[in-house]
Design a protein around this motif. Structure first.
Motif, PDB file in Angstrom:
ATOM      1  N   ARG A  60      49.662  35.214  25.213  1.00  0.00           N
ATOM      2  CA  ARG A  60      50.894  35.792  25.724  1.00  0.00           C
ATOM      3  C   ARG A  60      50.787  37.313  25.778  1.00  0.00           C
ATOM      4  O   ARG A  60      50.243  37.943  24.881  1.00  0.00           O
ATOM      5  CB  ARG A  60      52.089  35.389  24.857  1.00  0.00           C
ATOM      6  CG  ARG A  60      52.385  33.891  24.910  1.00  0.00           C
ATOM      7  CD  ARG A  60      53.721  33.582  24.279  1.00  0.00           C
ATOM      8  NE  ARG A  60      54.824  34.209  24.983  1.00  0.00           N
ATOM      9  CZ  ARG A  60      55.367  33.728  26.089  1.00  0.00           C
ATOM     10  NH1 ARG A  60      54.900  32.611  26.633  1.00  0.00           N
ATOM     11  NH2 ARG A  60      56.372  34.359  26.664  1.00  0.00           N
ATOM     12  N   VAL A  61      51.332  37.890  26.856  1.00  0.00           N
ATOM     13  CA  VAL A  61      51.317  39.339  27.008  1.00  0.00           C
ATOM     14  C   VAL A  61      52.082  40.013  25.877  1.00  0.00           C
ATOM     15  O   VAL A  61      51.745  41.121  25.460  1.00  0.00           O
ATOM     16  CB  VAL A  61      51.894  39.737  28.384  1.00  0.00           C
ATOM     17  CG1 VAL A  61      52.118  41.234  28.470  1.00  0.00           C
ATOM     18  CG2 VAL A  61      50.958  39.286  29.498  1.00  0.00           C
TER      19      VAL A  61
ATOM     20  N   SER B 180      49.869  41.118  23.280  1.00  0.00           N
ATOM     21  CA  SER B 180      48.940  42.172  23.677  1.00  0.00           C
ATOM     22  C   SER B 180      49.612  42.987  24.788  1.00  0.00           C
ATOM     23  O   SER B 180      49.144  42.984  25.927  1.00  0.00           O
ATOM     24  CB  SER B 180      47.621  41.574  24.160  1.00  0.00           C
ATOM     25  OG  SER B 180      47.861  40.477  25.038  1.00  0.00           O
ATOM     26  N   PRO B 181      50.711  43.688  24.460  1.00  0.00           N
ATOM     27  CA  PRO B 181      51.552  44.341  25.471  1.00  0.00           C
ATOM     28  C   PRO B 181      50.892  45.484  26.215  1.00  0.00           C
ATOM     29  O   PRO B 181      51.400  45.950  27.227  1.00  0.00           O
ATOM     30  CB  PRO B 181      52.748  44.841  24.645  1.00  0.00           C
ATOM     31  CG  PRO B 181      52.205  45.008  23.261  1.00  0.00           C
ATOM     32  CD  PRO B 181      51.223  43.890  23.089  1.00  0.00           C
TER      33      PRO B 181
ATOM     34  N   ASP C 294      53.438  37.716  31.978  1.00  0.00           N
ATOM     35  CA  ASP C 294      52.530  36.685  31.474  1.00  0.00           C
ATOM     36  C   ASP C 294      51.841  35.933  32.604  1.00  0.00           C
ATOM     37  O   ASP C 294      50.638  35.716  32.579  1.00  0.00           O
ATOM     38  CB  ASP C 294      53.305  35.671  30.618  1.00  0.00           C
ATOM     39  CG  ASP C 294      53.515  36.146  29.203  1.00  0.00           C
ATOM     40  OD1 ASP C 294      52.523  36.409  28.528  1.00  0.00           O
ATOM     41  OD2 ASP C 294      54.672  36.261  28.780  1.00  0.00           O
TER      42      ASP C 294
ATOM     43  N   TYR D 139      40.124  40.712  27.371  1.00  0.00           N
ATOM     44  CA  TYR D 139      41.309  40.147  28.020  1.00  0.00           C
ATOM     45  C   TYR D 139      41.217  40.283  29.539  1.00  0.00           C
ATOM     46  O   TYR D 139      40.666  41.260  30.042  1.00  0.00           O
ATOM     47  CB  TYR D 139      42.568  40.895  27.570  1.00  0.00           C
ATOM     48  CG  TYR D 139      42.886  40.796  26.095  1.00  0.00           C
ATOM     49  CD1 TYR D 139      43.861  39.908  25.632  1.00  0.00           C
ATOM     50  CD2 TYR D 139      42.223  41.602  25.173  1.00  0.00           C
ATOM     51  CE1 TYR D 139      44.168  39.827  24.285  1.00  0.00           C
ATOM     52  CE2 TYR D 139      42.523  41.521  23.820  1.00  0.00           C
ATOM     53  CZ  TYR D 139      43.495  40.636  23.379  1.00  0.00           C
ATOM     54  OH  TYR D 139      43.793  40.561  22.037  1.00  0.00           O
TER      55      TYR D 139
ATOM     56  N   TRP E   9      42.700  38.513  33.728  1.00  0.00           N
ATOM     57  CA  TRP E   9      43.246  37.489  34.627  1.00  0.00           C
ATOM     58  C   TRP E   9      42.196  37.091  35.657  1.00  0.00           C
ATOM     59  O   TRP E   9      42.510  36.559  36.705  1.00  0.00           O
ATOM     60  CB  TRP E   9      44.456  38.030  35.381  1.00  0.00           C
ATOM     61  CG  TRP E   9      45.724  38.176  34.607  1.00  0.00           C
ATOM     62  CD1 TRP E   9      46.661  37.211  34.366  1.00  0.00           C
ATOM     63  CD2 TRP E   9      46.240  39.370  34.009  1.00  0.00           C
ATOM     64  NE1 TRP E   9      47.715  37.726  33.666  1.00  0.00           N
ATOM     65  CE2 TRP E   9      47.493  39.049  33.426  1.00  0.00           C
ATOM     66  CE3 TRP E   9      45.771  40.693  33.909  1.00  0.00           C
ATOM     67  CZ2 TRP E   9      48.272  39.995  32.756  1.00  0.00           C
ATOM     68  CZ3 TRP E   9      46.539  41.630  33.231  1.00  0.00           C
ATOM     69  CH2 TRP E   9      47.772  41.286  32.669  1.00  0.00           C
TER      70      TRP E   9
ATOM     71  N   LEU F  62      47.379  35.307  31.625  1.00  0.00           N
ATOM     72  CA  LEU F  62      46.444  36.156  30.888  1.00  0.00           C
ATOM     73  C   LEU F  62      45.635  35.315  29.909  1.00  0.00           C
ATOM     74  O   LEU F  62      46.155  34.405  29.266  1.00  0.00           O
ATOM     75  CB  LEU F  62      47.216  37.231  30.125  1.00  0.00           C
ATOM     76  CG  LEU F  62      46.382  38.191  29.275  1.00  0.00           C
ATOM     77  CD1 LEU F  62      45.504  39.058  30.164  1.00  0.00           C
ATOM     78  CD2 LEU F  62      47.295  39.074  28.415  1.00  0.00           C
TER      79      LEU F  62
END
Length: 269
Positions: A35-36, A39-40, A99, A162, A164, A177
Motif C-alpha cells: 500500500r502507498v 510508503s508515501p 495505490d 518499489y 509499478w 504498487l
C-alpha cells in the motif's frame, strides 16, 4: 530483457517501458503488492498525452525527498523515453498517494521546475538523476536520503525496491504498487557484471548494485526512477541493467548519496 534503462518504451507505443529495464501488477520482478500509505514517498511520473489514460499514464517512478522535491532518473525525461523533449510534454504530472493507477485516488501535481542532470551519460548511464520541484507541497512524508558512508550501503544489507513496472519482463505492467526484497551487492560483483558495453558501465562512486545471485527479484521496465530503500532511508534510484531478474545481471541504481548536491541546489526544501 531490460537493456539499459528501466523506463517505458516511448510515446509512440503508449505503454510504459524503455530500453528493457524496470517492473508491473507483478511489478518489480518477484515482488508483492504494497500500500502507498506504507510508503508515501513513492510517486509516479505520468503523462496522458504521451502514454494514454490507462494506468494514469505512468511511465516512470520517483521519490519524494522533501515537502516539494521529487527525484527520479534523468533517462526518464529523455526524448528516447518520452518521444519528444520533456519541455514539450505539457501534461507532465507527479502522481502521489495513488495505490491503484487505474483509479483516481491521491493527487496529481505539476512540476514548477525540472532539473535534468546535464552530465548524464547515456552510454555509461553515469549521473542518471533529475530533480523536480513541485508546484506546491505534497502534504505527505518524505524519505531521508542516506548520506555518504551510511551503513545502509554496506554489501549484504537487505533492501526493498518499489515500482509499478513490468512484472514479468515481457510487458505485463502493474496497476498496483509492488515491492521486492533484494540485497546490496559488492561493487566488485557489479563491476564484473558490467565492465563496459552497450548496456552501460558500472561506476561505484555514483552507482549501487542490488539483486540476488540466482536472480528472480529485481526492478524492470517502468520502475526507473523509483526507490531502493534500506531501513527507511533512500539508498538508490532504479536506473539500468541487463534483463529483469536474470542471474548474473543485478539491477544498477543511482547511488542516493550522489543526489544530495543536486537536491540541495535544485530542490525546494
Amino acid at each position: 530483457m531490460r537493456s539499459t534503462s528501466y523506463a517505458t518504451l516511448g510515446a509512440f507505443v503508449l505503454v510504459l517501458a524503455v530500453p528493457t529495464s524496470a517492473a508491473a501488477d507483478g511489478s518489480v520482478i518477484g515482488g508483492n503488492p504494497v500500500r502507498v500509505s506504507e510508503s508515501p514517498w513513492v510517486v509516479a511520473l505520468a503523462s496522458h498525452d504521451r502514454f494514454g489514460t490507462e494506468r494514469s499514464g505512468q511511465f516512470c517512478g520517483g521519490v519524494l525527498v522533501g515537502r516539494s522535491t521529487v527525484v527520479t532518473a534523468a533517462h526518464c525525461l529523455s526524448k528516447e523515453v518520452l518521444g519528444v523533449p520533456w519541455q514539450q510534454v505539457r501534461d507532465l504530472r507527479i502522481v502521489i498517494g495513488r495505490d491503484n493507477l487505474a483509479g483516481r485516488g491521491g493527487q496529481e501535481l505539476k512540476a514548477a521546475n525540472v532539473w535534468v542532470n546535464p552530465r548524464y551519460d547515456s552510454w555509461t548511464n553515469e549521473g542518471d538523476m533529475a530533480v523536480l520541484r513541485l508546484e506546491k507541497p505534497a502534504g505527505r512524508p518524505a524519505i531521508q536520503i542516506a548520506g555518504r558512508g551510511d551503513a545502509a550501503y554496506r554489501p549484504g544489507t537487505g533492501a526493498t525496491v518499489y515500482g509499478w513496472g513490468d512484472t514479468t519482463g515481457e510487458g505485463s505492467y502493474a496497476t498496483a504498487l509492488r515491492s521486492a526484497g533484494v540485497n546490496v551487492l559488492e561493487d566488485s560483483v557489479c563491476a564484473g557484471a558490467y565492465p563496459g558495453s552497450a548496456d552501460g558501465t558500472y561506476k561505484p562512486a555514483s552507482m549501487l548494485c542490488a539483486g540476488e545471485p540466482r536472480g528472480g527479484r529485481d526492478a524492470c521496465q517502468g520502475d526507473s526512477g523509483g526507490p531502493l530503500v534500506v531501513g527507511g532511508r533512500l539508498v538508490g534510484l532504479v536506473s539500468w541493467g541487463t534483463g529483469c531478474g536474470q542471474a548474473g545481471h543485478p539491477g544498477v541504481y543511482t547511488r542516493a548519496s550522489a543526489l544530495l548536491p543536486a537536491v540541495s541546489q535544485h530542490g525546494a526544501d
